[in-house]
Enzyme design. Structure first.
Site, mmCIF file in Angstrom:
data_model
loop_
_atom_site.group_PDB
_atom_site.id
_atom_site.type_symbol
_atom_site.label_atom_id
_atom_site.label_comp_id
_atom_site.label_asym_id
_atom_site.label_seq_id
_atom_site.Cartn_x
_atom_site.Cartn_y
_atom_site.Cartn_z
ATOM 1 N N GLU A 1 0.831 -1.213 0.000
ATOM 2 C CA GLU A 1 0.000 0.000 0.000
ATOM 3 C C GLU A 1 0.864 1.263 0.000
ATOM 4 O O GLU A 1 1.779 1.402 0.804
ATOM 5 C CB GLU A 1 -0.900 -0.018 1.234
ATOM 6 C CG GLU A 1 -1.833 1.163 1.333
ATOM 7 C CD GLU A 1 -2.785 1.064 2.527
ATOM 8 O OE1 GLU A 1 -3.664 1.919 2.652
ATOM 9 O OE2 GLU A 1 -2.639 0.108 3.331
ATOM 10 N N LYS B 1 -8.827 3.684 -3.200
ATOM 11 C CA LYS B 1 -9.408 3.133 -1.974
ATOM 12 C C LYS B 1 -10.779 3.759 -1.701
ATOM 13 O O LYS B 1 -10.920 4.977 -1.650
ATOM 14 C CB LYS B 1 -8.464 3.389 -0.806
ATOM 15 C CG LYS B 1 -8.783 2.594 0.454
ATOM 16 C CD LYS B 1 -7.667 2.797 1.479
ATOM 17 C CE LYS B 1 -7.825 1.854 2.656
ATOM 18 N NZ LYS B 1 -6.715 2.006 3.622
ATOM 19 N N CYS C 1 -6.035 -2.730 1.891
ATOM 20 C CA CYS C 1 -6.149 -2.745 3.344
ATOM 21 C C CYS C 1 -7.552 -3.129 3.806
ATOM 22 O O CYS C 1 -8.049 -4.189 3.450
ATOM 23 C CB CYS C 1 -5.707 -1.381 3.876
ATOM 24 S SG CYS C 1 -5.156 -1.350 5.593
#
Length: 319
Positions: free
Chosen positions: A44, A131, A165
Site C-alpha cells: 500500500e 481506496k 487494506c
C-alpha cells in the site's frame, strides 16, 4: 498458461519523495522480473510511503497540527497525477518485459489526495483502483474513491484485481470483485499483521483465487531520510521525531492459494518473495465453492454496483 511466476516485493518505500521512490520501484521490479516473475506486487502506497505519523505521532490528528499540515503539503507536492511522466519507466518496464506490476501510490486529483493501487500492464493504460474508504485516521489524508475504479486487468493467463487494506472487510466490495472473476488478487497492506493475514486468506478461500498479500517494511530513520529528500520543514521533522517506535512496518507478506493455504511466506526484513502459481487450482476449487455462482442466491440477494465517476462538479455549456 497454467503456471504463473509471481513476486511480492517486500521493501521499504522512500517516504514522501515519490520521484526517488519510482526509481527504487523500477530497480526492485526489474530484479523481480529477472527472477522470473510475470506479475509483481508492491504494498500500500509504496510510492510516497504509508502516512505512519497518523498512528504513531502523538497529537498528529489534532486540529491544525503544524506537522500534519506540513506533511499534507509535501504529499500534495509530491503525489503522482494523471499522465505523470515520472511513471513512464514503470510502464516501459511492463512494455518491454510483458510483466504486470501492481503498486500503491499517493495520487493527486485536483486538490485532493487518493490512495491508489495502480496496475501497470503491457501496452495498455494504467488500471487505477482508488481506496473506497480511507480507514479511521487516514481520512485526514485521503479522499474516498468511487466505483469507477473497481475493475480487473484481463491478462493472457487470467484476470488480476486489487483491494487496499481494510477494503477486505467490506463484504459488498469483495462480492463485486468476486463477480469479476479474479485469478489473482493483490491485497495491499502497510504491513501484514495477524488480522490482515486472516482477511487475505479468507479472501483467497471466498474468491477461489490466489492472493498476493503485500506489505511494507519501514523504520523511523527511513522516514527521516525520505523527508529530507522531499525538502521537509521543521514542523514535519518535529512530527516524525515525536514517534517513539524505531521499527514501524514489519512486512509479513505472503502468497495464499485458493484453498487459503500459504504457499510462500516472507520474513520481517526486506526481500522479494517468489512463487509459481498453478492456476488450475482455481477451477478445481470452484467445484465445492463458487460464491458468485452455485453458492449464491440471486433470487434472494442482489448487488448493484455504480461504476460512474463521481466528480462532484459537472460543468454544462449553455444550450
Amino acid at each position: 498458461m497454467t503456471e504463473l511466476p509471481v513476486a511480492v516485493v517486500q521493501a521499504a518505500p522512500i517516504p514522501l519523495a515519490i520521484g526517488d521512490g519510482i526509481e527504487q520501484a523500477v530497480k526492485l521490479a526489474s530484479e523481480a522480473i529477472e527472477g522470473g516473475a510475470k506479475l509483481v506486487a508492491f504494498g500500500e502506497t509504496f510510492l510516497g510511503g504509508y502516512p505512519l505519523w497518523l498512528d504513531e505521532a502523538p497529537g498528529a490528528a489534532l486540529w491544525d497540527h503544524p506537522g500534519t499540515r506540513a506533511m499534507h503539503r509535501i504529499l500534495l507536492e509530491q503525489a503522482v497525477v494523471a499522465g505523470d511522466e515520472r511513471l513512464l519507466p514503470l510502464q516501459e518496464l511492463c512494455d518491454t518485459t510483458g510483466a504486470v506490476i501492481s503498486i500503491g501510490a499517493h495520487e493527486r486529483v485536483r486538490q485532493s489526495l487518493y490512495n491508489n493501487q495502480m496496475t501497470f500492464r503491457p501496452g495498455l493504460p494504467v488500471l487505477d483502483h482508488r481506496k473506497l474508504v480511507p480507514t479511521h485516521g487516514e481520512r485526514l489524508v485521503w479522499m474516498r474513491g468511487d466505483g469507477s475504479t473497481l475493475g480487473v486487468h484481463q491478462a493472457e493467463w487470467g484476470s488480476i484485481g486489487s483491494l487496499i487494506c481494510w477494503e477486505h472487510w467490506m463484504p459488498l466490495a469483495r462480492a463485486a470483485m468476486h463477480n469479476l472473476g479474479e485469478s489473482v488478487h493483490v491485497a495491499a497492506w502497510p504491513t501484514v499483521r495477524e488480522q490482515y493475514a486472516i482477511a487475505s486468506r479468507h479472501y483467497a478461500m471466498e474468491g477461489r483465487c490466489f492472493v498476493l498479500a503485500a506489505g511494507l517494511v519501514q523504520t523511523k530513520a527511513q522516514v527521516f531520510d525520505g523527508l529530507e529528500r522531499a525538502g521537509g520543514s521543521t514542523e514535519a521533522r518535529e512530527l516524525v521525531e515525536s514517534i517513539e517506535a524505531d521499527v514501524l512496518n514489519k512486512g509479513g507478506s505472503f502468497i495464499a492459494a485458493p484453498d487459503a493455504r500459504i504457499v510462500a511466506q516472507a520474513s520481517e526484513g526486506e526481500e522479494i518473495l517468489h512463487a509459481v502459481l498453478d492456476l488450475s487450482e482455481r477451477d478445481e476449487g470452484l467445484a465445492s465453492l463458487d460464491t458468485d455462482g452455485h453458492y449464491s442466491r440471486p433470487d434472494v440477494f442482489e448487488l448493484s454496483v455504480d461504476t460512474r465517476a463521481k466528480d462532484g462538479v459537472n460543468w454544462k455549456a449553455e444550450q
